[in-house]
Design an enzyme around this catalytic site. Sequence first.
Site, PDB file in Angstrom:
ATOM      1  N   ASP A  97       0.843  -1.199   0.000  1.00 57.19           N
ATOM      2  CA  ASP A  97       0.000   0.000   0.000  1.00 57.19           C
ATOM      3  C   ASP A  97       0.874   1.243   0.000  1.00 57.19           C
ATOM      4  O   ASP A  97       1.664   1.439   0.919  1.00 57.19           O
ATOM      5  CB  ASP A  97      -0.858   0.029   1.268  1.00 57.19           C
ATOM      6  CG  ASP A  97      -1.873  -1.089   1.296  1.00 57.19           C
ATOM      7  OD1 ASP A  97      -2.745  -1.121   0.419  1.00 57.19           O
ATOM      8  OD2 ASP A  97      -1.793  -1.943   2.203  1.00 57.19           O
ATOM      9  N   ASP A 122     -10.134  -6.035  -0.357  1.00 57.14           N
ATOM     10  CA  ASP A 122      -9.058  -5.495   0.480  1.00 57.14           C
ATOM     11  C   ASP A 122      -9.666  -4.763   1.674  1.00 57.14           C
ATOM     12  O   ASP A 122     -10.387  -3.782   1.512  1.00 57.14           O
ATOM     13  CB  ASP A 122      -8.223  -4.528  -0.374  1.00 57.14           C
ATOM     14  CG  ASP A 122      -7.044  -3.929   0.384  1.00 57.14           C
ATOM     15  OD1 ASP A 122      -6.726  -4.397   1.486  1.00 57.14           O
ATOM     16  OD2 ASP A 122      -6.437  -2.988  -0.165  1.00 57.14           O
TER      17      ASP A 122
HETATM   18  C1  DX5 Z   1      -6.150  -0.165   3.695  1.00 64.93           C
HETATM   19  C2  DX5 Z   1      -5.216  -0.987   2.857  1.00 64.93           C
HETATM   20  C3  DX5 Z   1      -5.251  -2.425   3.146  1.00 64.93           C
HETATM   21  C4  DX5 Z   1      -4.967  -2.775   4.579  1.00 64.93           C
HETATM   22  C5  DX5 Z   1      -5.853  -3.938   4.922  1.00 64.93           C
HETATM   23  O1  DX5 Z   1      -6.385   1.044   3.104  1.00 64.93           O
HETATM   24  O2  DX5 Z   1      -5.459  -0.831   1.487  1.00 64.93           O
HETATM   25  O3  DX5 Z   1      -4.439  -3.187   2.261  1.00 64.93           O
HETATM   26  O4  DX5 Z   1      -3.642  -3.112   4.842  1.00 64.93           O
HETATM   27  O5  DX5 Z   1      -5.730  -4.157   6.275  1.00 64.93           O
HETATM   28  P1  DX5 Z   1      -6.703  -5.130   7.054  1.00 64.93           P
HETATM   29  O6  DX5 Z   1      -6.603  -6.470   6.395  1.00 64.93           O
HETATM   30  O7  DX5 Z   1      -6.187  -5.078   8.435  1.00 64.93           O
HETATM   31  O8  DX5 Z   1      -8.096  -4.544   6.946  1.00 64.93           O
HETATM   32 ZN    ZN Z   2      -4.460  -2.140   0.055  1.00 62.67          ZN
END
Ligand code: DX5
Ligand code: ZN
Length: 217
Positions: free
Chosen positions: A33, A169
Amino acid sequence: MHISASLLSADPLNIAAEIAMLTDIGVDSLHVDIMDGHFVPNIAFGIDTVKCISENSLIPINVHLMVANPSQFIDMLVHRNVECVIIHREICGEIEEILKKIKTSGTKAGIAINPETEVCEIEAYMKLVDFVLIMGVSPGFSGQQLVTQTLNKVAKIKSIRNNVIVGIDGGINDKTAILANKEKVDILVAGSYLFDCATCNRVDTIKEKLRKLCQYR
Ligand code: DX5
Ligand code: ZN
C-alpha cells in the site's frame, strides 16, 4: 482463492524477514500500500521501498496506489515481480490514460473502488483492467471492520466481465473470508488478521491463520 498479504501490518523494522516468512508459509502474493497523505489521511511505504521489496521477493507484488496523482509514479514501479499496479477510481486524473500507461509499462492494471463507489462507475474501464480491487473498508488504515455490503459488488463486476480478477481489500479474517468465498472473490488481501498476534509462536500462529484463509481455495 488466492491470498495476498498486506505488508502494511507487517513488522516495519523487519520487512525482509517478514517477506521471507510469508513466502515460506505459502502466501501467494504481497500487497504493498502506497499512501500519500492526500488521497487518504495516512502515509505508507514509497516508490523506493517497492524496488527494495521487489529485489527481496520471490513471489508477485501488487502495488495499491492510494495517491491523488498516480500517473507520475507508474514508470518508477516497473520491477521484477511487480505483477499489478492498482489505481483508485476516486482520483481526479485521466483514469483511462493512466490505466493504458500501466499496461504499456508491462504490468497488469487494476482499479480499486471505495465502499461508497458503485460498480457502474467503473464500467467504462472494465475492458482496460486485469484486476478490480473492492475496498471492504475506507482506504488508509488496516484493522477496520469489513463493510459486508461491499461483497455484493463481486457478482456485479463479474456480470460485466466474467474473466476479470476480483479482489477484496480490508476487513478480511477467518469469518469474513467465508462470506467472500460465497461471493466467489478471486483474491483475499489480508493485513491485520494475519500479522496481529501476541503469542511467542508468531510464525506458527500466522501459518495457522493462513491455513484458515486457504481452506476456501
Ligand atoms: C487499507 C489498505 C489495506 C490494509 C488492509 O487502506 O489498502 O491493504 O492493509 O488491512 P486489514 O486487512 O487489516 O483490513
Ligand atoms: Zn491495500
